[in-house]
Scaffold this motif. Structure first.
Motif, PDB file in Angstrom:
ATOM      1  N   SER A  97       0.831  -1.203   0.000  1.00 21.02           N
ATOM      2  CA  SER A  97       0.000   0.000   0.000  1.00 21.02           C
ATOM      3  C   SER A  97       0.866   1.253   0.000  1.00 21.02           C
ATOM      4  CB  SER A  97      -0.924   0.006   1.227  1.00 21.02           C
ATOM      5  OG  SER A  97      -0.160  -0.021   2.430  1.00 21.02           O
ATOM      6  N   MET A  98       2.072   1.152   0.561  1.00 21.24           N
ATOM      7  CA  MET A  98       2.991   2.284   0.577  1.00 21.24           C
ATOM      8  C   MET A  98       3.823   2.295  -0.701  1.00 21.24           C
ATOM      9  SD  MET A  98       6.059   1.045   3.153  1.00 21.24           S
ATOM     10  CE  MET A  98       6.937   2.595   2.931  1.00 21.24           C
ATOM     11  N   SER A  99       4.458   3.413  -0.964  1.00 17.70           N
ATOM     12  CA  SER A  99       5.332   3.527  -2.129  1.00 17.70           C
ATOM     13  C   SER A  99       6.550   2.621  -1.957  1.00 17.70           C
ATOM     14  CB  SER A  99       5.787   4.980  -2.299  1.00 17.70           C
ATOM     15  OG  SER A  99       6.912   5.058  -3.146  1.00 17.70           O
ATOM     16  N   ASP A 157      -0.101  -7.875  10.242  1.00 21.36           N
ATOM     17  CA  ASP A 157      -0.476  -6.994   9.128  1.00 21.36           C
ATOM     18  C   ASP A 157       0.427  -5.770   9.009  1.00 21.36           C
ATOM     19  OD1 ASP A 157      -2.637  -8.630   8.407  1.00 21.36           O
ATOM     20  OD2 ASP A 157      -3.924  -7.666   9.895  1.00 21.36           O
ATOM     21  N   GLN A 158       1.646  -5.889   9.511  1.00 22.93           N
ATOM     22  CA  GLN A 158       2.634  -4.818   9.402  1.00 22.93           C
ATOM     23  C   GLN A 158       3.918  -5.401   8.812  1.00 22.93           C
ATOM     24  OE1 GLN A 158       2.516  -1.358  11.171  1.00 22.93           O
ATOM     25  NE2 GLN A 158       0.342  -1.754  10.834  1.00 22.93           N
ATOM     26  N   LEU A 159       4.648  -4.560   8.095  1.00 18.62           N
ATOM     27  CA  LEU A 159       5.955  -4.977   7.603  1.00 18.62           C
ATOM     28  C   LEU A 159       6.982  -4.677   8.689  1.00 18.62           C
ATOM     29  CD1 LEU A 159       7.432  -6.132   5.111  1.00 18.62           C
ATOM     30  CD2 LEU A 159       7.973  -3.775   4.472  1.00 18.62           C
ATOM     31  N   ALA A 181       2.624   6.771   9.216  1.00 22.44           N
ATOM     32  CA  ALA A 181       2.190   6.485  10.588  1.00 22.44           C
ATOM     33  C   ALA A 181       2.810   5.181  11.086  1.00 22.44           C
ATOM     34  CB  ALA A 181       0.662   6.420  10.667  1.00 22.44           C
ATOM     35  N   GLY A 182       4.077   5.019  10.774  1.00 20.83           N
ATOM     36  CA  GLY A 182       4.793   3.818  11.186  1.00 20.83           C
ATOM     37  C   GLY A 182       5.486   4.003  12.521  1.00 20.83           C
ATOM     38  N   PRO A 189       2.754  -0.054   7.855  1.00 21.42           N
ATOM     39  CA  PRO A 189       1.532  -0.693   7.353  1.00 21.42           C
ATOM     40  C   PRO A 189       1.734  -1.180   5.926  1.00 21.42           C
ATOM     41  CG  PRO A 189       1.290   1.693   7.351  1.00 21.42           C
ATOM     42  CD  PRO A 189       2.581   1.398   8.053  1.00 21.42           C
ATOM     43  N   ILE A 190       1.165  -2.335   5.621  1.00 20.78           N
ATOM     44  CA  ILE A 190       1.295  -2.873   4.266  1.00 20.78           C
ATOM     45  C   ILE A 190      -0.052  -2.914   3.548  1.00 20.78           C
ATOM     46  CG2 ILE A 190       3.341  -4.207   4.767  1.00 20.78           C
ATOM     47  CD1 ILE A 190       1.588  -6.661   5.089  1.00 20.78           C
TER      48      ILE A 190
END
Length: 214
Positions: A108-110, A149-151, A194-195, A213-214
């Motif tokens: 979801s992130m760049s 659900d997080q990298l 927001a990591g 967040p992924i």
């Protein structure tokens, strides 16, 4: 003053990129040279009818290739590119590398932002490890996986000298010891998504952990 510092930082990035590309080309030339040597050896065994020795050579070659295959295959092409580039450079500089990475092919992130984060953290890890005169003590460990659900990213390096902090921030491993444009960029990107980022040092090792967040 700020413009000159930014220009200097950008020039450093270009120089590092060139060095990394040159390192990859050196490795490719080495692989090509070894490939021809192996082919010639196997042809010689076959011509002499030494099938047993040929089998032994192939077995030894297979074991050797398995032991040196440290290419990261995380599942994400862009992440693989930055990890392989940086870790190849670390090995070239006599730093022991251990790495495991699992990254989704789509995020979801760049992916560019993620590569900037990884690249800057690894640059700092390499610079810190190189301060150790004992090459056997130079180590970098990279672990990336999916947790809740997080990298999750963990980068640990051994380091020489005292790790310094200022105003709650660890200082860059570069000469001069400022927080550094690279680490400032990392902080801003973590905030953008927001990591979470946390760094700690203990027993001659420095670890940075990141959750995104992924």
């Amino acid at each position: 003053m700020i413009d000159r510092r930014i220009a200097s930082y950008q020039n450093d990035l270009v120089a590092k990129h060139c060095e990394e590309v040159q390192n990859i080309y050196r490795e490719m030339r080495g692989w090509r040279h070894d490939y021809h040597n192996h082919i010639q050896t196997m042809k010689a065994y076959r011509k002499l009818g030494e099938d047993g020795k040929l089998d032994e050579y192939l077995t030894a070659l297979d074991a050797d290739l398995t032991s040196v295959d440290t290419l990261i295959k995380s599942g994400n092409v862009k992440v693989d590119a930055i990890l392989n580039s940086k870790l190849s450079l670390a090995k070239e500089r006599q730093i022991n590398v251990s790495a495991k990475a699992i990254v989704p092919s789509e995020l979801s992130m760049s992916e560019i932002d993620l590569c900037v984060i990884l690249g800057n953290l690894l640059d700092n890890a390499i610079e810190a490890a190189l301060r150790l005169e004992d090459e056997a003590a130079r180590q970098i460990r990279v672990y990336i996986d999916i947790k809740r659900d997080q990298l999750y990213i963990s980068i640990t390096n051994t380091c020489g000298g005292n790790v310094r902090k200022q105003n709650g921030h660890y200082l860059s491993a570069k000469e001069g010891g400022s927080h550094g444009f690279g680490l400032m960029r990392v902080d801003r990107l973590i905030d953008k998504y927001a990591g979470y980022i946390k760094s700690r040092d203990e027993d001659g090792a420095f670890t940075t952990e990141v959750m995104l967040p992924i």
